[in-house]
Design a protein around this motif. Structure first.
Motif, short mmCIF file in Angstrom:
data_model
loop_
_atom_site.label_atom_id
_atom_site.label_comp_id
_atom_site.label_asym_id
_atom_site.label_seq_id
_atom_site.Cartn_x
_atom_site.Cartn_y
_atom_site.Cartn_z
N GLN A 135 -53.60 3.63 -35.06
CA GLN A 135 -52.48 2.15 -34.44
C GLN A 135 -52.89 2.53 -33.17
N LEU A 136 -53.70 4.10 -32.45
CA LEU A 136 -54.52 4.39 -31.30
C LEU A 136 -54.98 3.25 -30.87
N LYS A 137 -56.47 3.40 -32.18
CA LYS A 137 -57.84 2.59 -31.77
C LYS A 137 -57.02 1.59 -32.01
N TYR A 138 -56.74 0.72 -32.53
CA TYR A 138 -56.53 -0.79 -32.98
C TYR A 138 -55.99 -0.95 -31.74
N TYR A 139 -54.75 -0.46 -31.40
CA TYR A 139 -53.98 -0.83 -30.53
C TYR A 139 -53.78 -0.58 -29.17
N GLY A 140 -53.62 0.52 -28.89
CA GLY A 140 -53.63 1.24 -27.58
C GLY A 140 -52.49 2.26 -27.65
N LYS A 141 -51.65 2.09 -26.81
CA LYS A 141 -50.44 2.50 -26.85
C LYS A 141 -49.23 2.31 -27.70
N VAL A 142 -48.60 3.23 -28.32
CA VAL A 142 -47.67 2.65 -29.53
C VAL A 142 -46.34 3.41 -29.02
N VAL A 143 -45.39 2.23 -29.45
CA VAL A 143 -44.24 2.85 -28.93
C VAL A 143 -43.56 2.38 -30.60
N ALA A 144 -42.58 3.40 -30.93
CA ALA A 144 -42.65 3.51 -32.57
C ALA A 144 -41.24 3.46 -32.74
N ILE A 145 -40.68 1.80 -32.86
CA ILE A 145 -38.98 1.51 -32.72
C ILE A 145 -38.70 2.05 -33.97
#
Length: 588
Positions: free
Chosen positions: A290-300
């Motif tokens: 996910q970090l590779k494709y989208y940058g930072k992640v907020v998992a809701i």
């Protein structure tokens, strides 16, 4: 103007004894597929078609697949116009054909089962495609991957996570047929020309369902060992206005570690962690991707924090802590508890919590000439237990907030003006499209439309909506227990997860003939007889006496015993996938 890397659209298909010949209209080359030698080649158009009449018109080559009797050619025969996105037409697949290479091949009974699976998968609503535009890539990824001179074919430059017919297209093993290979995407596309404050623009939603760990609701949960999760969907909101394009991407996906919720005939089987698995490794692999494709992640995480879902929530929270990655933040919100008694306005509490990240993530913004204004720096990854109903409600609210910021930046909205208050007609379109998105993604995963779409469509929870949710829940129960096994098999067959072996049922046993135990036949038979005798005794007594009462008590007891037996041995009555053993189903 047609580009040299576009896929051919309108074509004639000629079927001869030796070959399938595909002739693109107005072009000087042919695709020849050998029906006997199975060799596929692209060659110049000379005199091959003299005195030949086309068998039919087609609008795309979808692939080829080997089943028990022979190979089969998959072609698109009908399409429906969806709209224009990024100056390219988007179509929806509306018809297809499955044509045998050997028309008089000996048909084995198992082959008809494979064909039914294949048709059921292709009949799933909906598949989308474009001959020029890469539907599998977000605007930002297309901008980042832009190659200045030589562009590969549409299939070759697509995101392999979202191409549903990649396996069957690659079976041609022909290196120069890029312009004949039509990739299709499963999900949802809506393209709308709208107007706010006298300004006209295009507002679109594109949802892309992943082929990684693809499957049906109860047979495909959680993550595999590689970190690929069930029901992973990337949803992109696109605005095109005055030579500018913007994009806001969100994702959804099952809770990213190994857990199961296999059907047992109970209304809501208990979700359980899969024993013996390295949960942290799977979770780490998932978020690294996910970090590779989208940058930072907020998992809701919207699941219940108590009860049967509580263990999953606690495990997810613990794993994110153990990741110890500042680029991944975990946000738990007990949707059902917080919004109980239809207090759905409390969702604003969650949106307010996410406001800082949403503002910092921003959105992709570029001009048509390629000039980049801004990029999206992170993504909201939302899940509930199914990643359907609760998830879609929250995603639509985040999308609305992003759209307000986008339209203010483009000058469509005045500073301080909110999109929900700017235009009644657009607000109706916005709610309807997001509800349709919920229904389609839910239909593809669970077999029914989404729950809670009355809130998405109207902005409030209604009793009629709750009743409709009850109906959909009952249909889900039936499909998940008695129909999804075969549907799962069809997905695995089409995606190439299962390869048909010619020796099935000759040298080795076919997986399609899994024997049933004696309980499968005995308990339902006893139940049907007992119900019939109970009502016969109750309805047609010559006179009501002690003997009739004893008969009723006996058959009533038999109903209770057989029904209890069916529930106790529920797993034996579920329609399980047959192409993979359930114990190891998608475990790796």
């Amino acid at each position: 103007m047609e580009g040299e890397n576009d896929v051919y659209d309108d074509m004639n298909l000629y079927i001869t004894q030796e070959n399938f010949i595909v002739e693109p209209n107005g072009q000087d080359e042919l695709l020849v597929i050998g029906r006997l030698d199975k060799v596929t080649r692209v060659q110049p158009k000379t005199s091959q078609l003299i005195n030949q009449r086309p068998t039919r018109r087609i609008c795309g080559i979808l692939g080829t697949i080997h089943l028990l009797s022979c190979d089969y050619l998959l072609v698109a025969t009908h399409r429906i116009f969806v709209g224009v996105l990024n100056n390219a037409i988007v179509w929806r697949l509306a018809g297809y054909d499955i044509i045998p290479y050997i028309p008089n091949a000996i048909q084995r009974s198992e082959n008809s089962s494979f064909l039914k699976m294949l048709r059921q998968t292709l009949d799933t609503k909906f598949y989308y495609f474009s001959y020029r535009y890469d539907l599998t890539q977000s605007l930002q990824r297309q901008h980042e991957n832009k190659v200045p001179k030589v562009m590969p074919g549409l299939l070759q430059r697509s995101d392999e996570r979202f191409v549903w017919n990649r396996y069957v297209l690659e079976q041609f093993k022909c290196n120069n047929m890029q312009r004949f290979q039509l990739p299709i995407m499963q999900g949802f596309v809506s393209i709308n020309q709208v107007q706010i404050n006298g300004q006209t623009f295009f507002w679109s939603i594109v949802s892309r369902r992943s082929v990684e760990r693809a499957g049906t609701r109860l047979f495909c949960r959680g993550s595999n060992d590689l970190g690929q999760v069930a029901n992973f969907v990337e949803t992109e909101q696109i605005v095109e206005f005055n030579g500018q394009r913007t994009s806001f991407v969100q994702t959804r996906g099952s809770i990213p570690f190994q857990w199961q919720q296999l059907p047992t005939l109970r209304y809501s089987p208990k979700p359980r962690l899969t024993p013996g698995k390295d949960y942290l490794a799977a979770c780490t692999a998932h978020f690294n991707a996910q970090l590779k494709y989208y940058g930072k992640v907020v998992a809701i995480n919207l699941i219940n924090q108590k009860g049967v879902e509580g263990e999953l929530e606690a495990t997810f929270a613990r794993l994110v802590r153990e990741l110890n990655n500042p680029a991944v933040r975990y946000e738990a919100f007990d949707f059902h508890h917080e919004c109980r008694k239809m207090r759905w306005n409390r969702l604003n509490i969650l949106i307010d919590r996410l406001a800082y990240e949403q503002d910092s993530f921003g959105f992709f913004h570029a001009f048509d000439n390629g000039t980049l204004v801004s990029s999206q720096q992170g993504v909201f990854r939302t899940n509930c237990i199914d990643c359907l109903d609760r998830t879609n409600v929250v995603q639509s609210m985040l999308a609305r907030r992003s759209l307000t910021a986008v339209l203010q930046k483009l000058g469509v909205l005045h500073i301080g003006q909110m999109v929900e208050n700017a235009s009644t007609s657009f607000e109706t379109i916005f709610k309807g499209v997001w509800a349709d998105n919920a229904d389609l993604v839910s239909l593809q995963y669970s077999g029914t439309g989404a729950l809670k779409t009355d809130f998405t469509r109207t902005g409030k929870r209604t009793k009629a909506g709750a009743l409709n949710d009850g109906k959909n829940s009952l249909v889900r129960y039936y499909l998940n227990n008695f129909a999804d096994g075969r549907r799962q098999d069809g997905i695995d067959l089409f995606l190439g997860n299962y390869i048909v072996n010619d020796s099935e049922n000759i040298i080795q046993a076919t997986p399609l003939e899994t024997p049933r135990g004696w309980r499968y036949y005995m308990f339902p038979s006893v139940l049907l007889i007992a119900v019939a005798m109970f009502f016969a005794t109750m309805t047609y007594p010559s006179e009501f006496n002690t003997e009739n009462l004893l008969f009723m008590l006996f058959w009533g007891a038999m109903i209770a015993v057989s029904a209890t037996g069916i529930l106790h041995y529920g797993v034996e009555f579920v329609q399980w996938p047959q192409l993979f053993p359930v114990t190891s189903f998608h475990s790796a």
